[in-house]
Motif scaffolding. Structure first.
Motif, PDB file in Angstrom:
ATOM      1  N   THR A 119       3.311   3.380  -3.672  1.00  0.00           N
ATOM      2  CA  THR A 119       4.608   3.332  -4.338  1.00  0.00           C
ATOM      3  C   THR A 119       4.728   2.088  -5.204  1.00  0.00           C
ATOM      4  OG1 THR A 119       5.616   4.523  -2.485  1.00  0.00           O
ATOM      5  CG2 THR A 119       7.095   3.337  -3.947  1.00  0.00           C
ATOM      6  N   ILE A 120       4.166   0.987  -4.721  1.00  0.00           N
ATOM      7  CA  ILE A 120       4.163  -0.268  -5.490  1.00  0.00           C
ATOM      8  C   ILE A 120       3.433  -0.067  -6.815  1.00  0.00           C
ATOM      9  CG2 ILE A 120       3.246  -2.633  -5.498  1.00  0.00           C
ATOM     10  CD1 ILE A 120       3.705  -2.539  -2.375  1.00  0.00           C
ATOM     11  N   VAL A 121       2.306   0.627  -6.771  1.00  0.00           N
ATOM     12  CA  VAL A 121       1.526   0.876  -7.980  1.00  0.00           C
ATOM     13  C   VAL A 121       2.305   1.765  -8.946  1.00  0.00           C
ATOM     14  CG1 VAL A 121      -0.672   1.708  -8.893  1.00  0.00           C
ATOM     15  CG2 VAL A 121      -0.581   0.696  -6.609  1.00  0.00           C
ATOM     16  N   SER A 122       3.024   2.716  -8.424  1.00  0.00           N
ATOM     17  CA  SER A 122       3.771   3.663  -9.250  1.00  0.00           C
ATOM     18  C   SER A 122       4.704   2.960 -10.219  1.00  0.00           C
ATOM     19  CB  SER A 122       4.570   4.610  -8.351  1.00  0.00           C
ATOM     20  OG  SER A 122       5.443   5.419  -9.109  1.00  0.00           O
ATOM     21  N   GLY A 123       5.417   1.948  -9.744  1.00  0.00           N
ATOM     22  CA  GLY A 123       6.343   1.239 -10.617  1.00  0.00           C
ATOM     23  C   GLY A 123       5.644   0.481 -11.725  1.00  0.00           C
ATOM     24  N   ALA A 124       4.527  -0.137 -11.383  1.00  0.00           N
ATOM     25  CA  ALA A 124       3.815  -0.961 -12.361  1.00  0.00           C
ATOM     26  C   ALA A 124       3.223  -0.134 -13.501  1.00  0.00           C
ATOM     27  CB  ALA A 124       2.714  -1.764 -11.671  1.00  0.00           C
ATOM     28  N   ASP A 166      -0.267 -11.738   9.988  1.00  0.00           N
ATOM     29  CA  ASP A 166       0.582 -11.016   9.042  1.00  0.00           C
ATOM     30  C   ASP A 166       1.454 -10.072   9.850  1.00  0.00           C
ATOM     31  OD1 ASP A 166       1.798  -9.831   6.910  1.00  0.00           O
ATOM     32  OD2 ASP A 166      -0.025  -9.196   5.903  1.00  0.00           O
ATOM     33  N   PHE A 167       2.633 -10.540  10.183  1.00  0.00           N
ATOM     34  CA  PHE A 167       3.525  -9.831  11.092  1.00  0.00           C
ATOM     35  C   PHE A 167       3.819  -8.401  10.651  1.00  0.00           C
ATOM     36  CE2 PHE A 167       8.109  -8.926  12.054  1.00  0.00           C
ATOM     37  CZ  PHE A 167       7.939  -8.611  13.393  1.00  0.00           C
ATOM     38  N   ALA A 168       4.314  -8.241   9.421  1.00  0.00           N
ATOM     39  CA  ALA A 168       4.721  -6.903   8.979  1.00  0.00           C
ATOM     40  C   ALA A 168       4.151  -6.489   7.630  1.00  0.00           C
ATOM     41  CB  ALA A 168       6.258  -6.807   8.945  1.00  0.00           C
ATOM     42  N   GLY A 169       3.259  -7.305   7.038  1.00  0.00           N
ATOM     43  CA  GLY A 169       2.543  -6.789   5.891  1.00  0.00           C
ATOM     44  C   GLY A 169       2.748  -7.441   4.543  1.00  0.00           C
ATOM     45  N   SER A 170       3.047  -8.739   4.468  1.00  0.00           N
ATOM     46  CA  SER A 170       3.110  -9.396   3.156  1.00  0.00           C
ATOM     47  C   SER A 170       1.800  -9.187   2.402  1.00  0.00           C
ATOM     48  CB  SER A 170       3.367 -10.900   3.314  1.00  0.00           C
ATOM     49  OG  SER A 170       4.695 -11.160   3.679  1.00  0.00           O
ATOM     50  N   THR A 171       0.693  -9.262   3.131  1.00  0.00           N
ATOM     51  CA  THR A 171      -0.619  -8.983   2.526  1.00  0.00           C
ATOM     52  C   THR A 171      -1.068  -7.563   2.794  1.00  0.00           C
ATOM     53  OG1 THR A 171      -1.491 -11.240   2.412  1.00  0.00           O
ATOM     54  CG2 THR A 171      -3.092  -9.494   2.740  1.00  0.00           C
ATOM     55  N   LEU A 172      -0.988  -7.122   4.046  1.00  0.00           N
ATOM     56  CA  LEU A 172      -1.581  -5.848   4.441  1.00  0.00           C
ATOM     57  C   LEU A 172      -0.886  -4.637   3.826  1.00  0.00           C
ATOM     58  CD1 LEU A 172      -2.258  -6.689   8.188  1.00  0.00           C
ATOM     59  CD2 LEU A 172      -3.945  -6.454   6.368  1.00  0.00           C
ATOM     60  N   VAL A 173       0.351  -4.792   3.388  1.00  0.00           N
ATOM     61  CA  VAL A 173       1.044  -3.706   2.695  1.00  0.00           C
ATOM     62  C   VAL A 173       1.321  -4.095   1.238  1.00  0.00           C
ATOM     63  CG1 VAL A 173       3.097  -2.241   2.622  1.00  0.00           C
ATOM     64  CG2 VAL A 173       2.105  -2.890   4.836  1.00  0.00           C
ATOM     65  N   HIS A 174       2.045  -5.190   1.050  1.00  0.00           N
ATOM     66  CA  HIS A 174       2.534  -5.521  -0.290  1.00  0.00           C
ATOM     67  C   HIS A 174       1.437  -6.002  -1.228  1.00  0.00           C
ATOM     68  CE1 HIS A 174       6.640  -4.699   0.814  1.00  0.00           C
ATOM     69  NE2 HIS A 174       6.397  -5.306   1.961  1.00  0.00           N
ATOM     70  N   SER A 175       0.599  -6.923  -0.764  1.00  0.00           N
ATOM     71  CA  SER A 175      -0.483  -7.371  -1.645  1.00  0.00           C
ATOM     72  C   SER A 175      -1.529  -6.286  -1.857  1.00  0.00           C
ATOM     73  CB  SER A 175      -1.150  -8.631  -1.079  1.00  0.00           C
ATOM     74  OG  SER A 175      -0.291  -9.747  -1.212  1.00  0.00           O
ATOM     75  N   VAL A 176      -1.737  -5.441  -0.858  1.00  0.00           N
ATOM     76  CA  VAL A 176      -2.668  -4.315  -1.044  1.00  0.00           C
ATOM     77  C   VAL A 176      -2.203  -3.446  -2.204  1.00  0.00           C
ATOM     78  CG1 VAL A 176      -3.478  -2.157  -0.006  1.00  0.00           C
ATOM     79  CG2 VAL A 176      -3.612  -4.284   1.299  1.00  0.00           C
ATOM     80  N   GLY A 177      -0.914  -3.178  -2.268  1.00  0.00           N
ATOM     81  CA  GLY A 177      -0.376  -2.438  -3.404  1.00  0.00           C
ATOM     82  C   GLY A 177      -0.364  -3.262  -4.669  1.00  0.00           C
ATOM     83  N   GLY A 178      -0.063  -4.570  -4.536  1.00  0.00           N
ATOM     84  CA  GLY A 178       0.024  -5.446  -5.697  1.00  0.00           C
ATOM     85  C   GLY A 178      -1.288  -5.640  -6.421  1.00  0.00           C
ATOM     86  N   TRP A 179      -2.390  -5.764  -5.661  1.00  0.00           N
ATOM     87  CA  TRP A 179      -3.704  -5.914  -6.302  1.00  0.00           C
ATOM     88  C   TRP A 179      -4.057  -4.668  -7.110  1.00  0.00           C
ATOM     89  CZ3 TRP A 179      -5.354 -10.509  -6.912  1.00  0.00           C
ATOM     90  CH2 TRP A 179      -5.248 -11.495  -5.919  1.00  0.00           C
ATOM     91  N   ILE A 326       4.277  -6.510  -9.740  1.00  0.00           N
ATOM     92  CA  ILE A 326       3.205  -7.477  -9.478  1.00  0.00           C
ATOM     93  C   ILE A 326       3.795  -8.800  -9.002  1.00  0.00           C
ATOM     94  CG2 ILE A 326       1.299  -8.775 -10.504  1.00  0.00           C
ATOM     95  CD1 ILE A 326       0.931  -6.391 -12.444  1.00  0.00           C
ATOM     96  N   ALA A 327       4.855  -9.256  -9.663  1.00  0.00           N
ATOM     97  CA  ALA A 327       5.503 -10.498  -9.242  1.00  0.00           C
ATOM     98  C   ALA A 327       6.091 -10.361  -7.849  1.00  0.00           C
ATOM     99  CB  ALA A 327       6.595 -10.882 -10.243  1.00  0.00           C
ATOM    100  N   VAL A 328       6.758  -9.257  -7.584  1.00  0.00           N
ATOM    101  CA  VAL A 328       7.417  -9.062  -6.288  1.00  0.00           C
ATOM    102  C   VAL A 328       6.408  -8.907  -5.168  1.00  0.00           C
ATOM    103  CG1 VAL A 328       8.851  -7.473  -4.935  1.00  0.00           C
ATOM    104  CG2 VAL A 328       9.538  -8.106  -7.258  1.00  0.00           C
ATOM    105  N   HIS A 329       5.494  -7.981  -5.324  1.00  0.00           N
ATOM    106  CA  HIS A 329       4.647  -7.598  -4.193  1.00  0.00           C
ATOM    107  C   HIS A 329       3.352  -8.393  -4.086  1.00  0.00           C
ATOM    108  CE1 HIS A 329       7.289  -4.237  -3.231  1.00  0.00           C
ATOM    109  NE2 HIS A 329       7.357  -4.006  -4.535  1.00  0.00           N
ATOM    110  N   LEU A 330       2.756  -8.740  -5.210  1.00  0.00           N
ATOM    111  CA  LEU A 330       1.503  -9.497  -5.144  1.00  0.00           C
ATOM    112  C   LEU A 330       1.753 -10.996  -5.037  1.00  0.00           C
ATOM    113  CD1 LEU A 330      -1.526  -9.719  -5.193  1.00  0.00           C
ATOM    114  CD2 LEU A 330      -1.472  -9.561  -7.690  1.00  0.00           C
ATOM    115  N   ILE A 331       2.480 -11.544  -5.991  1.00  0.00           N
ATOM    116  CA  ILE A 331       2.705 -12.997  -5.981  1.00  0.00           C
ATOM    117  C   ILE A 331       3.491 -13.424  -4.747  1.00  0.00           C
ATOM    118  CG2 ILE A 331       3.844 -14.898  -7.194  1.00  0.00           C
ATOM    119  CD1 ILE A 331       3.121 -13.517  -9.830  1.00  0.00           C
ATOM    120  N   CYS A 332       4.576 -12.735  -4.460  1.00  0.00           N
ATOM    121  CA  CYS A 332       5.371 -13.097  -3.275  1.00  0.00           C
ATOM    122  C   CYS A 332       4.674 -12.702  -1.983  1.00  0.00           C
ATOM    123  CB  CYS A 332       6.760 -12.475  -3.362  1.00  0.00           C
ATOM    124  SG  CYS A 332       7.795 -13.230  -4.646  1.00  0.00           S
ATOM    125  N   GLY A 333       3.825 -11.677  -2.042  1.00  0.00           N
ATOM    126  CA  GLY A 333       3.031 -11.323  -0.864  1.00  0.00           C
ATOM    127  C   GLY A 333       2.048 -12.421  -0.511  1.00  0.00           C
TER     128      GLY A 333
END
Length: 412
Positions: A119-124, A166-179, A326-333
């Motif tokens: 879903t993160i990729v969809s917006g970008a 990574d408690f709930a996924g800053s990297t495992l969910v959000h950065s995975v989509g952000g990359w 990208i700013a929201v999910h990758l950088i902040c992730g």
């Protein structure tokens, strides 16, 4: 008493599952609100497809791939054993790794997370990606990349053994989509009119900011399930702390984003405020259970500041991200994951190093896999629509429909 506790935990996890499910509506409304009306049907179709295919793939492959219990050298899950399809645990209710709620509740909660990455990729990539190509990409990314990287930590793999947190996924969910979003935007190119020949940036405003605002409020609410459910029980102390840190980080992220934007651009920018809220939520997600009130406010404030700086930096790189994903999910992730080593119960140089290793390893894997999938699609069936389709809108060309047939505005 034990049976009552089990029931309470299970009910809480089902409530959190419903809240995370609701987040997909939030993502949909945010995405269509920040883009043009001529692509509304296309964006909604993608979001419906992502959740539908995501949950089916997670049932057929992803869940057993992500939680295998055994690994090949601690990196690749030993997925040849019991890979395809869900199967009832031997005791009839709970898997051996969890006795707090049912196996089925666990699957559904985790499955809601799986679809979020795509879903993160969809917006970008909105407004110019070929629908068929995006669907193929989603199948591979949600079916393989998300569960493999998730298994490294949440499935008991090598990052878990290392001490990465990574408690709930800053990297495992959000950065995975952000990359993946970063690579997709780079390979796709910008929308027509975004970057002008004289070097200036062309504004392409969204068509419905009220819908985008509604989407962010739904996401904020859904995050109570996203982070609150990641406690994996209804423990009153832990869940209430997580909800407080989550809410404070969101609020402070939004405030910081609008204030920094105001200082830089002399305008009260609602879209920055909205993305700042989301940036704060992404930032706190890695350590929501180990942060104090003050920690949460600082983490959120820095995340909100990074949103404003990140959006500007991405524009300077000539990368076109219509919704700021990208700013929201990758950088902040990335920031939220590093924050675990700076604030809270685990703070220290050693932990910061472990966090950096996790970010780097998952980033390298996601970049490589996303590039391989997308470059194959680009060289074969293509990943971008024609100039005519982009100018006239994907709704008419790919769906034969108009989201607002009685209220069509000039989009050119």
């Amino acid at each position: 008493m034990e049976n009552t506790l089990f029931t309470v935990n299970n009910v809480w996890m089902m409530i959190c599952t419903a809240l995370v499910f609701l987040m997909h509506l939030g993502f949909s409304l945010l995405e269509i609100g920040l883009t043009r009306q001529k692509n509304t049907i296309n964006i909604l179709f993608k979001n419906v497809f992502i959740l539908s295919i995501g949950i089916v793939l997670y049932a057929l492959v992803g869940f057993n791939l992500m939680y295998p219990g055994t690994f090949i050298n601690g990196i690749l899950p030993d997925y040849f054993i019991n890979l395809f399809g869900l199967s009832m645990p031997e005791n009839g209710l709970t898997a051996d790794y969890n006795v707090g709620y049912t196996y089925w509740t666990d699957f559904l909660f985790q499955g809601m997370f799986a679809a979020t990455a795509a879903t993160i990729v969809s917006g970008a990539v909105a407004e110019r990606v070929k629908l068929g190509s995006f669907m193929i990409f989603t199948i591979f990314y949600v079916g393989l990349v998300y569960p493999i990287t998730g298994s490294w930590k949440w499935g008991g793999g090598w990052l878990n053994d290392l001490g990465f947190y990574d408690f709930a996924g800053s990297t495992l969910v959000h950065s995975v989509g952000g990359w993946a979003a970063l690579i997709a935007v780079w390979l796709l190119g910008a929308r027509i009119g975004k970057f002008k020949k004289d070097g200036s940036i062309g504004a392409i405003p969204g068509h419905n900011i009220p819908l985008a605002t509604a989407g962010v409020f739904i996401l904020w609410l859904g995050w109570f399930g996203f982070n609150g459910g990641s406690v994996l029980s209804a423990d009153p102390g832990k869940t209430s702390l997580v909800l407080v840190t989550t809410c404070l980080a969101a609020a402070s992220g939004g405030l910081a984003a609008f204030l920094v934007s105001l200082l830089r651009h002399k305008q009260y920018d609602l879209s920055m405020f909205l993305n700042g809220l989301l940036g704060g939520l992404v930032g706190i997600t890695a350590g929501a259970d180990i942060m104090s009130v003050t920690d949460a406010i600082i983490i959120g404030s820095i995340a909100g500041t990074l949103i404003v700086l990140g959006v500007g930096f991405i524009d300077k790189l000539k990368l076109d991200d219509p919704v700021g994903a990208i700013a929201v999910h990758l950088i902040c992730g990335i920031w939220g994951t590093l924050a675990v080593g700076i604030f809270g119960d685990l703070a220290g140089w050693e932990q910061l190093g472990k966090q950096a290793v996790g970010i780097g390893a998952i980033g390298a894997f996601c970049i490589t896999f996303a590039f391989i999938i997308l470059i194959i699609l680009k060289k074969t069936i293509g990943i971008r629509v024609s100039e005519e389709e982009e100018q006239e809108g994907l709704d008419i060309h790919e769906h034969g429909m108009d989201a607002y047939p009685d209220f069509r505005l000039n989009q050119h």
